[in-house]
Write an enzyme that holds these catalytic residues in place. Structure first.
Site, PDB file in Angstrom:
ATOM      1  N   THR A  61      11.665  -2.026   1.242  1.00  0.00           N
ATOM      2  CA  THR A  61      11.350  -0.610   1.046  1.00  0.00           C
ATOM      3  C   THR A  61      12.317   0.270   1.837  1.00  0.00           C
ATOM      4  OG1 THR A  61       9.805   1.081   1.848  1.00  0.00           O
ATOM      5  CG2 THR A  61       9.400  -1.122   2.603  1.00  0.00           C
ATOM      6  N   LEU A  82       3.703  10.780  -6.113  1.00  0.00           N
ATOM      7  CA  LEU A  82       3.779  11.591  -7.338  1.00  0.00           C
ATOM      8  C   LEU A  82       2.634  11.219  -8.297  1.00  0.00           C
ATOM      9  CD1 LEU A  82       5.180  13.810  -8.910  1.00  0.00           C
ATOM     10  CD2 LEU A  82       6.719  12.085  -9.870  1.00  0.00           C
ATOM     11  N   ASN A  83       2.308   9.931  -8.391  1.00  0.00           N
ATOM     12  CA  ASN A  83       1.174   9.528  -9.233  1.00  0.00           C
ATOM     13  C   ASN A  83      -0.101  10.232  -8.777  1.00  0.00           C
ATOM     14  OD1 ASN A  83       2.979   7.851 -10.471  1.00  0.00           O
ATOM     15  ND2 ASN A  83       2.054   5.932  -9.800  1.00  0.00           N
ATOM     16  N   ARG A  84      -0.275  10.337  -7.450  1.00  0.00           N
ATOM     17  CA  ARG A  84      -1.478  11.011  -6.921  1.00  0.00           C
ATOM     18  C   ARG A  84      -1.455  12.495  -7.276  1.00  0.00           C
ATOM     19  NH1 ARG A  84      -1.383  11.029  -1.385  1.00  0.00           N
ATOM     20  NH2 ARG A  84       0.407   9.699  -1.048  1.00  0.00           N
ATOM     21  N   SER A  93       5.071   2.641   9.656  1.00  0.00           N
ATOM     22  CA  SER A  93       3.692   2.143   9.525  1.00  0.00           C
ATOM     23  C   SER A  93       3.750   0.640   9.765  1.00  0.00           C
ATOM     24  CB  SER A  93       3.124   2.410   8.121  1.00  0.00           C
ATOM     25  OG  SER A  93       3.664   1.475   7.195  1.00  0.00           O
ATOM     26  N   VAL A  95       7.683   4.540  -6.193  1.00  0.00           N
ATOM     27  CA  VAL A  95       7.838   4.482  -7.656  1.00  0.00           C
ATOM     28  C   VAL A  95       6.802   5.411  -8.288  1.00  0.00           C
ATOM     29  CG1 VAL A  95       7.778   2.934  -9.659  1.00  0.00           C
ATOM     30  CG2 VAL A  95       8.530   2.069  -7.421  1.00  0.00           C
ATOM     31  N   TYR A 129       2.616  -1.618   7.692  1.00  0.00           N
ATOM     32  CA  TYR A 129       3.089  -2.195   6.424  1.00  0.00           C
ATOM     33  C   TYR A 129       4.618  -2.207   6.386  1.00  0.00           C
ATOM     34  CZ  TYR A 129       5.143  -1.610   1.828  1.00  0.00           C
ATOM     35  OH  TYR A 129       6.002  -1.678   0.764  1.00  0.00           O
ATOM     36  N   HIS A 130       5.234  -1.049   6.685  1.00  0.00           N
ATOM     37  CA  HIS A 130       6.698  -0.984   6.616  1.00  0.00           C
ATOM     38  C   HIS A 130       7.333  -1.919   7.653  1.00  0.00           C
ATOM     39  CE1 HIS A 130       5.696   2.869   4.511  1.00  0.00           C
ATOM     40  NE2 HIS A 130       6.676   2.460   3.743  1.00  0.00           N
ATOM     41  N   LYS A 174       7.717  -5.270   6.336  1.00  0.00           N
ATOM     42  CA  LYS A 174       8.866  -5.379   5.422  1.00  0.00           C
ATOM     43  C   LYS A 174      10.163  -5.582   6.218  1.00  0.00           C
ATOM     44  CE  LYS A 174       8.019  -4.675   1.400  1.00  0.00           C
ATOM     45  NZ  LYS A 174       7.439  -5.554   0.359  1.00  0.00           N
ATOM     46  N   ASP A 230      -0.435 -14.725  -9.025  1.00  0.00           N
ATOM     47  CA  ASP A 230      -1.153 -13.688  -8.275  1.00  0.00           C
ATOM     48  C   ASP A 230      -2.521 -14.229  -7.877  1.00  0.00           C
ATOM     49  OD1 ASP A 230      -0.452 -10.338  -8.431  1.00  0.00           O
ATOM     50  OD2 ASP A 230      -2.357 -10.976  -7.546  1.00  0.00           O
ATOM     51  N   ASN A 231      -3.058 -13.709  -6.785  1.00  0.00           N
ATOM     52  CA  ASN A 231      -4.417 -14.096  -6.377  1.00  0.00           C
ATOM     53  C   ASN A 231      -5.383 -12.914  -6.464  1.00  0.00           C
ATOM     54  OD1 ASN A 231      -3.558 -12.532  -4.263  1.00  0.00           O
ATOM     55  ND2 ASN A 231      -4.310 -13.880  -2.642  1.00  0.00           N
ATOM     56  N   ASP A 257      -3.384 -18.322  -4.134  1.00  0.00           N
ATOM     57  CA  ASP A 257      -2.917 -17.624  -2.933  1.00  0.00           C
ATOM     58  C   ASP A 257      -1.582 -18.213  -2.468  1.00  0.00           C
ATOM     59  OD1 ASP A 257      -2.533 -16.428  -0.489  1.00  0.00           O
ATOM     60  OD2 ASP A 257      -4.573 -16.791   0.247  1.00  0.00           O
TER      61      ASP A 257
HETATM   62  N1  LIG Z   1       4.996   0.680  -5.716  1.00  0.00           N
HETATM   63  C1  LIG Z   1       5.926   1.228  -4.942  1.00  0.00           C
HETATM   64  O1  LIG Z   1       6.167   2.437  -4.998  1.00  0.00           O
HETATM   65  C2  LIG Z   1       6.723   0.380  -3.991  1.00  0.00           C
HETATM   66  C3  LIG Z   1       7.743   0.990  -3.254  1.00  0.00           C
HETATM   67  C4  LIG Z   1       8.514   0.203  -2.396  1.00  0.00           C
HETATM   68  C5  LIG Z   1       8.259  -1.151  -2.283  1.00  0.00           C
HETATM   69  N2  LIG Z   1       7.240  -1.714  -3.003  1.00  0.00           N
HETATM   70  C6  LIG Z   1       7.033  -3.166  -2.882  1.00  0.00           C
HETATM   71  O2  LIG Z   1       7.022  -3.736  -4.176  1.00  0.00           O
HETATM   72  C7  LIG Z   1       6.111  -4.836  -4.233  1.00  0.00           C
HETATM   73  C8  LIG Z   1       5.122  -4.640  -5.373  1.00  0.00           C
HETATM   74  O3  LIG Z   1       4.426  -3.415  -5.158  1.00  0.00           O
HETATM   75  P1  LIG Z   1       3.275  -2.940  -6.123  1.00  0.00           P
HETATM   76  O4  LIG Z   1       3.211  -1.468  -6.032  1.00  0.00           O
HETATM   77  O5  LIG Z   1       3.444  -3.581  -7.463  1.00  0.00           O
HETATM   78  O6  LIG Z   1       2.006  -3.549  -5.378  1.00  0.00           O
HETATM   79  P2  LIG Z   1       0.743  -4.327  -6.000  1.00  0.00           P
HETATM   80  O7  LIG Z   1      -0.260  -4.482  -4.926  1.00  0.00           O
HETATM   81  O8  LIG Z   1       0.285  -3.692  -7.253  1.00  0.00           O
HETATM   82  O9  LIG Z   1       1.389  -5.756  -6.363  1.00  0.00           O
HETATM   83  C9  LIG Z   1       1.476  -6.823  -5.452  1.00  0.00           C
HETATM   84  C10 LIG Z   1       0.745  -7.997  -6.070  1.00  0.00           C
HETATM   85  O10 LIG Z   1       0.885  -9.128  -5.215  1.00  0.00           O
HETATM   86  C11 LIG Z   1      -0.332  -9.815  -5.177  1.00  0.00           C
HETATM   87  N3  LIG Z   1      -0.414 -10.582  -3.932  1.00  0.00           N
HETATM   88  C12 LIG Z   1      -0.385 -10.100  -2.655  1.00  0.00           C
HETATM   89  N4  LIG Z   1      -0.528 -11.108  -1.771  1.00  0.00           N
HETATM   90  C13 LIG Z   1      -0.635 -12.253  -2.493  1.00  0.00           C
HETATM   91  C14 LIG Z   1      -0.838 -13.613  -2.154  1.00  0.00           C
HETATM   92  N5  LIG Z   1      -1.002 -14.009  -0.877  1.00  0.00           N
HETATM   93  N6  LIG Z   1      -0.876 -14.534  -3.148  1.00  0.00           N
HETATM   94  C15 LIG Z   1      -0.755 -14.152  -4.447  1.00  0.00           C
HETATM   95  N7  LIG Z   1      -0.581 -12.861  -4.832  1.00  0.00           N
HETATM   96  C16 LIG Z   1      -0.538 -11.919  -3.864  1.00  0.00           C
HETATM   97  C17 LIG Z   1      -1.403  -8.723  -5.262  1.00  0.00           C
HETATM   98  O11 LIG Z   1      -2.645  -9.201  -5.725  1.00  0.00           O
HETATM   99  C18 LIG Z   1      -0.755  -7.724  -6.216  1.00  0.00           C
HETATM  100  O12 LIG Z   1      -1.156  -7.926  -7.555  1.00  0.00           O
HETATM  101  C19 LIG Z   1       5.470  -4.925  -2.856  1.00  0.00           C
HETATM  102  O13 LIG Z   1       6.148  -5.895  -2.086  1.00  0.00           O
HETATM  103  C20 LIG Z   1       5.695  -3.549  -2.264  1.00  0.00           C
HETATM  104  O14 LIG Z   1       5.778  -3.613  -0.866  1.00  0.00           O
HETATM  105  C21 LIG Z   1       6.482  -0.977  -3.856  1.00  0.00           C
END
Ligand SMILES: NC(=O)c1ccc[n+]([C@@H]2O[C@H](COP(=O)([O-])OP(=O)(O)OC[C@H]3O[C@@H](n4cnc5c(N)ncnc54)[C@H](O)[C@@H]3O)[C@@H](O)[C@H]2O)c1
Length: 382
Positions: free
Chosen positions: A144, A239-241, A179, A211, A181-182, A185, A31-32, A74
């Site tokens: 997603t 839901l968390n919110r 969006s 989630v 973002y989506h 994906k 992670d970065n 990164d």
């Molecule tokens: N949380 C949800 O409800 C949900 C729902 C559907 C899909 N997702 C997908 O699941 C994945 C994880 O989601 P999350 O909620 O844990 O998000 P999050 O932001 O908490 O986790 C993603 C992590 O990736 C790291 N990251 C991003 N770009 C990076 C890079 N260039 N180099 C190194 N690290 C990098 C971020 O620092 C972060 O810690 C994502 O791809 C998200 O799109 C999440």
């Protein structure tokens, strides 16, 4: 298996790392800290502070005797990516490392650019690294349910067979994201599918719904091992919110008519789904797609549940219907298939009254830390 988790500091990444480690896999996380930096940049923060990856890995090792290797850097940088892949030599790569917020992607040109270049750039590097350093490893990528949008027909698991003018073929199910973002994906999925057919990689794309939750089997007795829990509009899931809003007496922020329906899942089920997908991999040359959620709710369903359980717990919970800052259907048909993960062995943890009450009781312990000023920013889509 030797499993490399990209995005291992995140809301889902860290709980997954512990879960896979507890199930006997060798785990390395990368992670970065992008997520932490975006929160700082936007002036928002999780409900409670979370130790960095080195500290969390040290706590995990102390508690379990199991090691989680940590790499900070990164994943858009090829030199870093190639160094990590060569040192870890993964049997499987779990790709979470993206900018995951729809509102963040819609803030302005700069955040749009970051979302596009980060998400597509990391996915491309992962694909190239797997081909070069571990071509037999499975890529498990988190997509997603938002990729499909809200079509007026049933949503299949990734693929749709089309009968057109007397001829048949199978295609990726049509996607209409709501969006930027989506949309990244959707682009990820297209990129993965291109290289699966071109290079014969093996991949699973998990179309996950929003989630909820904090507690998992691995962090139950140790608050320092709990994941980020954001409750702001940018990084908190709905839901968390709502749970945090209920706890501090902030009227639940329902957008528009509240009929927006999505497939939801407990964080414990994310962990099960990714483990099942890793342990029963796709074939070489296969892009396997599962719809990853356990039950569907409208925003109004969720708000009503939170009001009811909140009242049982002695809270004063109300609902405020706000003009919808997003561009999305507020009433629509929604019937997605989700049998693939159940067939692999998923045992769902449903959103029972007890589960919701436990979540609210946990958040109540941190209520003094909640900042009402960061709950709602009204990031507009247009
Ligand atoms: N949380 C949800 O409800 C949900 C729902 C559907 C899909 N997702 C997908 O699941 C994945 C994880 O989601 P999350 O909620 O844990 O998000 P999050 O932001 O908490 O986790 C993603 C992590 O990736 C790291 N990251 C991003 N770009 C990076 C890079 N260039 N180099 C190194 N690290 C990098 C971020 O620092 C972060 O810690 C994502 O791809 C998200 O799109 C999440």
């Amino acid at each position: 298996m030797q499993i490399l988790i990209l995005g291992g500091d995140g809301y889902l990444g860290w709980p997954t790392a512990m879960h896979l480690s507890a199930h006997g896999h060798e785990v390395a996380i990368v992670d970065n800290y992008l997520r932490r930096r975006m929160c700082l940049e936007q002036g928002v923060e999780p409900l409670f502070p979370v130790p960095d990856m080195h500290r969390r890995a040290a706590i995990w090792e102390k508690v379990t005797g199991k090691r989680i290797a940590v790499h900070v850097g990164d994943l858009r940088r090829w030199d870093f990516v190639s160094e990590v892949f060569q040192s870890v030599k993964p049997d499987a790569v779990l790709h979470y490392a993206e900018q995951p917020s729809a509102p963040y992607s819609m803030l302005d040109r700069r955040t749009a650019d970051l979302t596009l270049s980060n998400n597509i750039g990391v996915t491309a590097n992962v694909i190239f690294a797997v081909r070069e350093f571990c071509p037999d490893a499975q890529i498990v990528k988190i997509g997603t349910m938002g990729e499909y949008g809200t079509p007026n027909i049933d949503i299949e698991e990734g693929w749709l067979e089309i009968d057109h003018k007397g001829r048949k073929d199978k295609f990726l199910y049509p996607r209409q994201a709501s969006s930027l973002y989506h949309t990244t994906k959707v682009m990820d999925t297209d990129l993965l599918w291109f290289y699966v057919r071109t290079w014969g990689l093996r991949a699973t794309d998990l179309m996950q719904g929003p989630v909820y939750g904090i507690m998992t089997d691995e962090n139950e007795n140790n608050p320092e091992l709990m994941p980020f829990f954001n409750y702001d509009e940018l990084f908190g899931t709905v839901l968390n919110r709502f749970v945090v809003q209920a706890v501090v007496g902030y009227p639940l922020t329902v957008y528009g008519q509240g009929g927006q329906t999505r497939g939801y899942l407990n964080i414990k089920d994310t962990l099960q789904c990714v483990r099942l997908s890793l342990e029963q991999p796709a074939r070489k040359g296969e892009l396997r797609i599962f719809n990853q959620f356990t039950e569907t709710f409208s925003v109004n369903d969720l708000a009503d549940k939170v009001v009811r359980i909140g009242k049982d717990l002695g809270l004063h919970v109300s609902i405020r219907a706000l003009p919808n800052p997003r561009k999305e259907a507020e009433e629509h048909y929604y019937n997605p298939v989700h049998t693939g993960l159940l067939d692999l062995g998923l045992k769902p943890n449903y959103l029972t009254d007890d589960v919701l009450a436990q979540m609210m009781q946990l958040v109540m312990k941190y209520s003094a830390a909640v900042r009402p000023d960061i709950i709602f920013k009204s990031v507009k889509w247009s």
